[in-house]
Design a protein around this motif. Structure first.
Motif, short mmCIF file in Angstrom:
data_model
loop_
_atom_site.label_atom_id
_atom_site.label_comp_id
_atom_site.label_asym_id
_atom_site.label_seq_id
_atom_site.Cartn_x
_atom_site.Cartn_y
_atom_site.Cartn_z
N GLU A 89 0.83 -1.21 0.00
CA GLU A 89 0.00 0.00 0.00
C GLU A 89 0.86 1.26 0.00
N LEU A 92 1.51 2.37 -3.39
CA LEU A 92 0.37 3.09 -3.96
C LEU A 92 0.34 4.54 -3.47
N LEU A 93 0.58 4.73 -2.18
CA LEU A 93 0.56 6.09 -1.63
C LEU A 93 1.69 6.93 -2.23
N ARG A 96 0.65 7.91 -5.77
CA ARG A 96 -0.31 9.02 -5.79
C ARG A 96 0.40 10.34 -5.52
N ARG A 106 -14.72 9.04 -7.34
CA ARG A 106 -15.30 7.70 -7.25
C ARG A 106 -16.81 7.74 -7.43
N ARG A 135 -12.64 12.72 -3.44
CA ARG A 135 -11.83 12.48 -2.24
C ARG A 135 -10.46 13.14 -2.39
N TYR A 142 -3.19 10.40 6.03
CA TYR A 142 -2.40 9.41 5.29
C TYR A 142 -0.95 9.87 5.13
N ASP A 247 -12.02 7.66 1.91
CA ASP A 247 -11.69 6.23 1.82
C ASP A 247 -12.84 5.40 2.37
C1 IPM Z 1 -8.30 2.81 -1.53
C2 IPM Z 1 -7.55 1.83 -0.70
C3 IPM Z 1 -6.22 2.46 -0.33
C4 IPM Z 1 -6.50 3.72 0.47
C5 IPM Z 1 -5.26 1.54 0.44
C6 IPM Z 1 -4.97 0.26 -0.34
C7 IPM Z 1 -3.99 2.24 0.82
O1 IPM Z 1 -8.29 1.46 0.41
O2 IPM Z 1 -7.80 3.17 -2.63
O3 IPM Z 1 -9.38 3.21 -1.12
O4 IPM Z 1 -6.73 3.65 1.68
O5 IPM Z 1 -6.49 4.80 -0.14
#
Ligand code: IPM
Ligand code: MG
Length: 357
Positions: A89, A92-93, A96, A106, A135, A142, A247
């Motif tokens: 994860e 991913l952060l 972003r 979303r 969002r 985060y 989230d």
């Molecule tokens: C989302 C996911 C991610 C978040 C995780 C995987 C870090 O839950 O994209 O909603 O919390 O942003």
């Protein structure tokens, strides 16, 4: 047009669902005369296994250099016990933040063909569910400091929730602009009865509202919003909220549509280079079994065409093909219903492909 797309297949069902989305993109390219070039990027658990890092810098650079990024899903039990800064994860952060995509969009929209799959009462579903959660994606708790220290009371953990006016203003504008293109109702969600960051959030939203007199702004506390999403979802058009509230609420919103596997998302920043991913996770339990629903990823690819490449009719063609596929009664296991035809991930891709025109 020629576009360079960075492709992150990721973990679990990621590779299978991304494969189907790429086939759909290739079909669109051949019909509409475009060229899509793909660059594979490793991120998440597979990158931890290969490089000991969920997103090596060189992989991030490939994404930043692309015209947009298509992502399947990352993570899985296998990497649950690695230290926080090394988790999939975290990749991913970092992606972003590195891409600067501060605005995550979303949609929560019920497909008429799948209305019966919603866990809500028919009478509520009948009023319609069609809203978008905007969002904030690269600020707040985060990205504040995370620390765990030994103290006299044992271990103490701290996560900092910080927002400045600039960050709130830029996401607020996306909220207002999004509402302006829809039913012109923006609901700003916060916890201003407790949090300073939320009081600032609310203040900035109201200041911005003066610039958008055509949009009606309302405020809602996040706990109430969680309740209203199941009680009366028809009231919402656009919700704008901070990172962690978004989230949580976006998972709830996807659930009431009855089909989390169908929901795409876009993340955009100052440039047109966006990050597109389904909102579901990597589902390791069904990985490699050809059972996953690729539609969330296919629709994410459609969003990429619409929002990053200005390819409206191409995006429409994909969305229409998905709708035709549902009309024809095909379903992957996650949305299977009475008298429907069960298909696997690849067959779902085939059936959507042949409906693109
Ligand atoms: C989302 C996911 C991610 C978040 C995780 C995987 C870090 O839950 O994209 O909603 O919390 O942003
Ligand atoms: Mg989430």
């Amino acid at each position: 047009m020629t576009k360079n797309i960075a492709v992150i297949r990721g973990d679990g069902i990621g590779p299978e669902i991304v494969e189907q989305a790429l086939r759909v993109l290739d079909r669109v390219a051949s019909i509409y005369g475009h060229t899509f070039c793909y660059t594979d990027v490793d991120m998440g658990g597979c990158a931890i296994d290969r490089y000991g890092d969920p997103l090596p810098e060189e992989m991030l650079q490939k994404c930043v250099a692309s015209d947009s990024v298509l992502l399947g899903a990352v993570g899985g039990e296998k990497w649950n016990d690695v230290p926080g800064h090394m988790r999939p994860e975290k990749g991913l952060l970092r992606l972003r933040a590195g891409m600067g995509v501060y605005s995550n969009n979303r949609p929560a929209k019920i497909w008429p063909q799948l209305a019966a799959a919603s866990p809500l009462k028919q009478s509520i579903v009948d009023q319609g569910i069609d809203f978008i959660i905007v969002r904030e994606l690269i600020g707040g708790i985060y990205f504040g400091e995370h620390q765990t220290n030994q103290t006299d009371d044992g271990l103490t953990a701290v996560d900092v929730l910080r927002y400045n006016e600039k960050e709130i203003e830029r996401i607020g504008r996306i909220g207002f602009e999004t509402a302006r293109k829809r039913r012109k109702a923006l609901c700003s969600v916060e916890k201003s009865n407790v949090l300073d960051s939320s009081r600032l959030w609310k203040k900035v939203m109201h200041r911005l509202a003066e610039e958008y007199p055509d949009v009606t702004l309302s405020d809602m506390l996040v706990d109430n919003c969680a309740m209203q999403i199941v009680k009366n979802p028809a009231q919402f058009d656009v919700i704008v909220t901070e990172n962690m509230f978004g989230d949580i609420l976006s998972d709830e919103a996807s659930m009431i549509t009855g089909s989390i596997g169908m929901i795409p998302s876009s993340s955009l920043g100052a440039s047109s280079c966006g990050l597109y991913e389904p909102i579901h996770g990597s589902a390791p339990d069904i990985a490699g079994k050809d059972a996953a629903n690729p539609i969330g990823t296919i629709l994410s690819a459609a969003m990429m065409l619409r929002y990053s490449f200005d390819m409206e009719k191409e995006a429409d063609a994909i969305e229409r093909a998905v709708s035709d596929y549902l009309d024809a009664g095909y379903r992957t296991a996650d949305i299977m219903g009475d008298n429907m035809t069960l298909v696997g991930c690849k067959q779902c891709g085939d059936l959507i492909l042949e409906r693109i025109r």
